[in-house]
Design a protein around this motif. Structure first.
Motif, PDB file in Angstrom:
ATOM      1  N   PHE A 613      -0.638  59.012 -26.638  1.00  0.00           N
ATOM      2  CA  PHE A 613      -1.027  59.190 -25.233  1.00  0.00           C
ATOM      3  C   PHE A 613       0.152  58.965 -24.274  1.00  0.00           C
ATOM      4  CE2 PHE A 613      -5.795  58.174 -25.955  1.00  0.00           C
ATOM      5  CZ  PHE A 613      -5.962  59.481 -26.416  1.00  0.00           C
ATOM      6  N   MET A 614       1.271  58.480 -24.770  1.00  0.00           N
ATOM      7  CA  MET A 614       2.443  58.284 -23.912  1.00  0.00           C
ATOM      8  C   MET A 614       2.870  59.595 -23.263  1.00  0.00           C
ATOM      9  SD  MET A 614       3.845  55.208 -23.506  1.00  0.00           S
ATOM     10  CE  MET A 614       5.576  55.535 -23.194  1.00  0.00           C
ATOM     11  N   ARG A 615       2.703  60.691 -23.982  1.00  0.00           N
ATOM     12  CA  ARG A 615       3.131  61.975 -23.414  1.00  0.00           C
ATOM     13  C   ARG A 615       1.975  62.957 -23.252  1.00  0.00           C
ATOM     14  NH1 ARG A 615       6.637  65.340 -27.783  1.00  0.00           N
ATOM     15  NH2 ARG A 615       8.111  63.634 -27.463  1.00  0.00           N
ATOM     16  N   ALA A 616       0.769  62.558 -23.623  1.00  0.00           N
ATOM     17  CA  ALA A 616      -0.366  63.486 -23.596  1.00  0.00           C
ATOM     18  C   ALA A 616      -0.662  63.994 -22.192  1.00  0.00           C
ATOM     19  CB  ALA A 616      -1.602  62.823 -24.194  1.00  0.00           C
ATOM     20  N   ASN A 617      -0.423  63.173 -21.169  1.00  0.00           N
ATOM     21  CA  ASN A 617      -0.730  63.568 -19.791  1.00  0.00           C
ATOM     22  C   ASN A 617       0.351  64.425 -19.144  1.00  0.00           C
ATOM     23  OD1 ASN A 617      -3.320  62.607 -19.068  1.00  0.00           O
ATOM     24  ND2 ASN A 617      -2.537  60.498 -19.054  1.00  0.00           N
ATOM     25  N   GLU A 618       1.462  64.591 -19.843  1.00  0.00           N
ATOM     26  CA  GLU A 618       2.561  65.352 -19.252  1.00  0.00           C
ATOM     27  C   GLU A 618       2.184  66.826 -19.129  1.00  0.00           C
ATOM     28  OE1 GLU A 618       5.430  64.097 -18.031  1.00  0.00           O
ATOM     29  OE2 GLU A 618       4.470  62.163 -18.422  1.00  0.00           O
ATOM     30  N   PRO A 619       2.564  67.489 -18.024  1.00  0.00           N
ATOM     31  CA  PRO A 619       2.164  68.898 -17.826  1.00  0.00           C
ATOM     32  C   PRO A 619       2.787  69.851 -18.843  1.00  0.00           C
ATOM     33  CG  PRO A 619       3.722  68.176 -16.136  1.00  0.00           C
ATOM     34  CD  PRO A 619       3.311  66.955 -16.870  1.00  0.00           C
ATOM     35  N   GLN A 620       3.951  69.505 -19.406  1.00  0.00           N
ATOM     36  CA  GLN A 620       4.571  70.423 -20.363  1.00  0.00           C
ATOM     37  C   GLN A 620       3.918  70.366 -21.737  1.00  0.00           C
ATOM     38  OE1 GLN A 620       5.982  67.622 -19.362  1.00  0.00           O
ATOM     39  NE2 GLN A 620       7.012  66.554 -21.036  1.00  0.00           N
ATOM     40  N   VAL A 621       3.037  69.378 -21.959  1.00  0.00           N
ATOM     41  CA  VAL A 621       2.347  69.249 -23.244  1.00  0.00           C
ATOM     42  C   VAL A 621       1.064  70.065 -23.184  1.00  0.00           C
ATOM     43  CG1 VAL A 621       1.188  67.655 -24.812  1.00  0.00           C
ATOM     44  CG2 VAL A 621       3.337  66.985 -23.697  1.00  0.00           C
ATOM     45  N   ASP A 622       0.958  71.080 -24.066  1.00  0.00           N
ATOM     46  CA  ASP A 622      -0.240  71.918 -24.046  1.00  0.00           C
ATOM     47  C   ASP A 622      -0.961  71.952 -25.385  1.00  0.00           C
ATOM     48  OD1 ASP A 622       1.523  73.426 -25.497  1.00  0.00           O
ATOM     49  OD2 ASP A 622       1.412  75.219 -24.245  1.00  0.00           O
ATOM     50  N   LEU A 623      -0.583  71.071 -26.323  1.00  0.00           N
ATOM     51  CA  LEU A 623      -1.275  70.998 -27.602  1.00  0.00           C
ATOM     52  C   LEU A 623      -1.382  69.543 -28.030  1.00  0.00           C
ATOM     53  CD1 LEU A 623      -2.558  72.306 -30.103  1.00  0.00           C
ATOM     54  CD2 LEU A 623      -0.249  72.467 -31.080  1.00  0.00           C
ATOM     55  N   LEU A 624      -2.617  69.108 -28.318  1.00  0.00           N
ATOM     56  CA  LEU A 624      -2.881  67.761 -28.821  1.00  0.00           C
ATOM     57  C   LEU A 624      -3.422  67.896 -30.239  1.00  0.00           C
ATOM     58  CD1 LEU A 624      -4.874  66.398 -25.724  1.00  0.00           C
ATOM     59  CD2 LEU A 624      -2.379  66.488 -26.024  1.00  0.00           C
ATOM     60  N   LEU A 625      -2.840  67.136 -31.173  1.00  0.00           N
ATOM     61  CA  LEU A 625      -3.304  67.190 -32.563  1.00  0.00           C
ATOM     62  C   LEU A 625      -3.514  65.765 -33.054  1.00  0.00           C
ATOM     63  CD1 LEU A 625      -2.115  69.578 -35.337  1.00  0.00           C
ATOM     64  CD2 LEU A 625      -2.576  67.182 -35.864  1.00  0.00           C
ATOM     65  N   PHE A 626      -4.704  65.502 -33.598  1.00  0.00           N
ATOM     66  CA  PHE A 626      -5.061  64.167 -34.058  1.00  0.00           C
ATOM     67  C   PHE A 626      -5.576  64.258 -35.491  1.00  0.00           C
ATOM     68  CE2 PHE A 626      -5.492  64.295 -29.494  1.00  0.00           C
ATOM     69  CZ  PHE A 626      -4.842  63.143 -29.076  1.00  0.00           C
ATOM     70  N   ASP A 627      -4.858  63.615 -36.406  1.00  0.00           N
ATOM     71  CA  ASP A 627      -5.223  63.621 -37.821  1.00  0.00           C
ATOM     72  C   ASP A 627      -5.922  62.305 -38.150  1.00  0.00           C
ATOM     73  OD1 ASP A 627      -5.493  63.915 -40.519  1.00  0.00           O
ATOM     74  OD2 ASP A 627      -3.356  64.226 -40.933  1.00  0.00           O
ATOM     75  N   GLU A 628      -7.256  62.355 -38.260  1.00  0.00           N
ATOM     76  CA  GLU A 628      -8.089  61.180 -38.537  1.00  0.00           C
ATOM     77  C   GLU A 628      -7.711  60.026 -37.607  1.00  0.00           C
ATOM     78  OE1 GLU A 628     -10.584  61.157 -40.421  1.00  0.00           O
ATOM     79  OE2 GLU A 628     -10.323  62.590 -42.063  1.00  0.00           O
ATOM     80  N   PRO A 629      -7.761  60.237 -36.300  1.00  0.00           N
ATOM     81  CA  PRO A 629      -7.279  59.204 -35.367  1.00  0.00           C
ATOM     82  C   PRO A 629      -8.185  57.991 -35.280  1.00  0.00           C
ATOM     83  CG  PRO A 629      -8.301  60.983 -34.143  1.00  0.00           C
ATOM     84  CD  PRO A 629      -8.284  61.419 -35.584  1.00  0.00           C
ATOM     85  N   THR A 630      -9.454  58.112 -35.712  1.00  0.00           N
ATOM     86  CA  THR A 630     -10.395  56.992 -35.540  1.00  0.00           C
ATOM     87  C   THR A 630     -10.995  56.559 -36.868  1.00  0.00           C
ATOM     88  OG1 THR A 630     -12.188  58.570 -35.107  1.00  0.00           O
ATOM     89  CG2 THR A 630     -10.965  57.745 -33.205  1.00  0.00           C
ATOM     90  N   SER A 631     -10.283  56.774 -37.957  1.00  0.00           N
ATOM     91  CA  SER A 631     -10.836  56.471 -39.283  1.00  0.00           C
ATOM     92  C   SER A 631     -11.117  54.978 -39.459  1.00  0.00           C
ATOM     93  CB  SER A 631      -9.883  56.949 -40.382  1.00  0.00           C
ATOM     94  OG  SER A 631      -8.612  56.340 -40.223  1.00  0.00           O
ATOM     95  N   SER A 632     -10.393  54.106 -38.736  1.00  0.00           N
ATOM     96  CA  SER A 632     -10.583  52.656 -38.877  1.00  0.00           C
ATOM     97  C   SER A 632     -11.366  52.055 -37.716  1.00  0.00           C
ATOM     98  CB  SER A 632      -9.215  51.958 -38.985  1.00  0.00           C
ATOM     99  OG  SER A 632      -8.508  52.415 -40.113  1.00  0.00           O
ATOM    100  N   LEU A 633     -11.966  52.914 -36.874  1.00  0.00           N
ATOM    101  CA  LEU A 633     -12.701  52.422 -35.710  1.00  0.00           C
ATOM    102  C   LEU A 633     -14.204  52.621 -35.906  1.00  0.00           C
ATOM    103  CD1 LEU A 633     -10.458  53.862 -32.836  1.00  0.00           C
ATOM    104  CD2 LEU A 633     -10.279  51.647 -33.990  1.00  0.00           C
ATOM    105  N   ASP A 634     -15.000  51.834 -35.191  1.00  0.00           N
ATOM    106  CA  ASP A 634     -16.454  51.978 -35.285  1.00  0.00           C
ATOM    107  C   ASP A 634     -16.904  53.187 -34.460  1.00  0.00           C
ATOM    108  OD1 ASP A 634     -16.633  51.180 -32.520  1.00  0.00           O
ATOM    109  OD2 ASP A 634     -16.530  49.087 -33.169  1.00  0.00           O
ATOM    110  N   ALA A 635     -18.187  53.510 -34.548  1.00  0.00           N
ATOM    111  CA  ALA A 635     -18.707  54.719 -33.909  1.00  0.00           C
ATOM    112  C   ALA A 635     -18.543  54.669 -32.384  1.00  0.00           C
ATOM    113  CB  ALA A 635     -20.169  54.915 -34.279  1.00  0.00           C
TER     114      ALA A 635
END
Length: 695
Positions: A613-635
């Motif tokens: 998320f450090m760069r996710a809000n930047e306007p030049q970023v137009d693709l977000l990819l998350f590989d199992e980002p919440t596998s260790s988190l609850d629902a």
């Protein structure tokens, strides 16, 4: 050693193979002109890389183990001359330009210091002669003796001061050279991509390049630093100075006969050593079979002692295999050492020649005493000079051997600078990435990829289309190719077959560094750096690593505020994880007194999301990819994170989609959030209608 014809075939095929894969530029930056206007070592050796590779060829397609010493042969000598002619001048001229004055002083002082032994012997001979004259004439006085001793003491003090200055100056020169070489070596590593580093030829090249860099710090086993070539000049100067002294004391047929007898008596120990041990021990340690055994022995030792490998060793029962493999390799190494000891303990080497040689070397002195011109000082100088000539010659031979090996390691260093990352496009084909205001558009057609050494592809004929602003969920069982597809989409790995078009251009036309600036991602196997919380998060956008507001915003978006607040030192808390080296960055301050703190899997995952998320809000970023980002988190936490991802991908004013999003998950509830779903099974993707979200 293989024949010249077989070497030509193997070297040319190897070079063409690597060039075709993009490891080397077609036009190597090193000139390919011949040595001194003559012929090259072989017509197929066109670059320093070719010469380095040819020096490793043993025949029948076998190569020397990286770091192994090259044999002295006519072919290797030609290759060494080719390397020196094509890259040594540029390398040394650049190194010398770092400290031109100090380097010139260093070379001059080394030559001057090499004359000191001969001058010292001559000075001491004069003192002995003067004392002899004073005693025989009956005019001996303690005042005169003290004057001679004081003169010698002053000379030694001057010599010591000059040595101290020379050592301090040489340290400065070597430190600057070491910094430059290590920086270039690090630069080589960080600019190469994963496909390039996975190539065995590149790994071998970088291994020998590392040895070359280590030689500057004195840790290169059996090597001299390239700047130590001045030792050869110094040894030659010392040899010449002693020879001139000997010749100045030699005149007439009788004296020349005495000279030959002295040389024979002084070289006899060397001849005995050569008979008892034909080859130096350092050479035998680097025979191909023993070098492979030593390398395998160390690998098994690292497996056994490295705690990071302990879970896999226990889980897969690798203990017996490690012990068996280590024992087999260790026996080869011990057999080599035993053979060396047997040679050292041979009859000739065990014979005590000391008394005999001492008496033999006195014969020339007795003969010289018969001449009226002989004096005690000249006899002492004569004998010490003879022994110095022999000792210097042996040192010169050993130094020359190490310099010869260092030439090939220098060629690995120079050739490494010409390595081209496999995924870097040619200049004429490259295009700049232009982000879309509505998100990235991706079209994949028939993507396939097979990992090196595997027979079955990890991806097979994968096709999908992602329009600007859409969300794609990739689901499937473990091992179905999801993470592999993610790495190809992120331009971390390159696909073998098919087409991948991003924003209207083939992804291979984008420079990976430029492409990476316009996306962000969370990897399934995200890194856990053994450093502070600030740096673990801030590495997602290193130019903002000191910005407290940017880091706080990323942590808040990742719902990681409670994690940071619970730590004893907040963002300054040092995090601990096995398997990674301690990292330090500018601005981190002195943290040696702070205690390392461990995190749970879910807490680490929140920090990895904050990093993305450090760069996710930047306007030049137009693709977000998350590989199992919440596998260790609850629902509940999972829903919060995906709500944040959805919020980030939309315009804060209009609510329209401005970023495309891809997330990999094995949870169907998460997949229902996406506009499209790709089901991965055995490397093949499908789009089941049951999971299509209605418009």
């Amino acid at each position: 050693m293989c024949s010249l014809r077989s070497l030509s075939t193997w070297s040319s095929l190897y070079h063409l193979f690597n060039t075709s894969r993009g490891l080397l530029p077609d036009d190597c930056s090193f000139p390919s002109h011949s040595m001194d206007g003559g012929e090259k070592p072989h017509p197929r050796v066109q670059s320093v890389y070719d010469a380095w590779l040819a020096s490793r060829v043993l025949g029948r397609g076998e190569l020397l183990v990286p770091g192994a010493h090259r044999k002295f042969s006519l072919l290797n000598i030609k290759l060494a001359l080719f390397i020196v002619h094509n890259c040594a001048y540029d390398f040394f001229s650049h190194i010398l330009s770092l400290n031109p004055v100090r380097t010139s002083v260093m070379m001059a002082l080394n030559i001057i210091r090499s004359i000191f032994p001969a001058f010292r012997g001559y000075s001491q001979a004069l003192i002995i002669d003067e004392l002899q004259s004073l005693i025989t004439s009956g005019n001996f006085t303690w005042t005169r003796l003290l004057h001679l001793v004081a003169t010698e003491l002053v000379r030694r003090i001057f010599e010591s001061l000059l040595d101290s200055f020379a050592v301090a100056n040489e340290t400065i020169v070597m430190d600057s050279a070491r910094f430059h070489v290590e920086y270039v070596q690090m630069e080589q590593r960080v600019r190469l991509d994963i496909p390039t580093l996975s190539d065995s030829a590149v790994r071998d090249l970088l291994h020998e390049s590392d040895l070359f860099a280590r030689s500057f710090s004195g840790s290169g086993f059996g090597l001299l630093s390239p700047l130590d070539f001045i030792h050869i000049i110094s040894l030659v100067t010392e040899l010449l100075s002693h020879t001139l002294l000997i010749l100045s004391l030699t005149g007439g047929a009788t004296h020349y006969g005495v000279l030959l007898l002295s040389i024979f008596s002084a070289t006899l120990p060397l001849l005995v050593t050569c008979i008892g041990c034909p080859q130096p021990h350092s050479e035998t340690l680097y025979t191909p079979r023993e070098a492979r055994a030593a390398d395998r022995q160390e690998k098994m030792r690292n497996l056994a002692y490295n705690d990071a490998h302990r879970p896999e060793i226990e889980l897969f029962g690798l203990g017996d295999w490690i012990l068996k493999t280590w024992a087999s390799a260790r026996k080869v190494v011990l057999d080599s050492e035993q053979s060396q000891q047997l040679r050292d303990s041979s009859l000739l080497s065990k014979l005590n020649f000391s008394d005999f040689l001492f008496a033999l070397q006195n014969i020339p002195l007795v003969l010289l005493l018969q001449t009226s011109s002989a004096s005690l000082g000249s006899l002492t100088l004569y004998r010490s000079s003879i022994q110095s000539v022999i000792l210097t010659s042996r040192n010169l031979l050993a130094t020359s051997r190490m310099v010869f090996q260092g030439i090939f390691f220098m060629s690995a260093f120079c050739a490494g600078k010409t390595l081209k990352p496999k995924m870097q496009p040619d200049e004429q084909d490259a295009v700049y990435y232009h982000p879309s205001p509505h998100g990235a558009t991706i079209t994949a057609r028939g993507l396939s990829y097979t990992y090196p050494g595997c027979s079955e592809p990890a991806l097979r004929d994968v096709s999908f289309t992602l329009r600007a602003g859409e969300t794609l969920a990739i689901v499937g069982y473990n091992g179905s190719g999801k993470s592999t597809l993610a790495k190809i989409l992120l331009r971390i790995m390159d696909h073998d077959l098919g087409d991948l078009v991003v924003n209207g251009f083939d992804i291979r036309r984008y420079n990976p560094a430029d492409y990476h600036q316009h996306l962000t991602a969370v990897f399934q196997g995200f890194s856990k750096f053994n450093t502070t919380v600030r740096e673990n998060v801030g590495m997602g956008r290193v130019e903002k690593i000191r910005s407290r507001s940017t880091i706080d915003t990323a942590i808040h978006l990742a719902e990681a505020d409670n994690v940071v607040d619970s730590l004893p030192y907040g963002l300054r808390t040092l995090l601990e994880t096995p398997g990674f080296e301690m990292m330090s960055y500018s601005g981190s301050g002195c943290m040696g007194s702070l205690r390392h703190h461990g995190l749970s899997g879910g807490e680490w995952q929140r920090l990895s999301i904050a990093r993305a998320f450090m760069r996710a809000n930047e306007p030049q970023v137009d693709l977000l990819l998350f590989d199992e980002p919440t596998s260790s988190l609850d629902a509940h936490a999972q829903n919060q994170i995906f709500d944040t991802i959805d919020k980030i991908s939309r315009s804060p004013t209009t609510g329209a989609r401005i970023k495309s999003c891809i997330f990999i998950t094995h949870r169907l509830s998460t997949a229902r959030r996406a506009d499209k779903v790709a089901l991965m099974k055995n490397g093949v993707s499908t789009s089941p209608p049951a999971f299509q979200r209605p418009d």
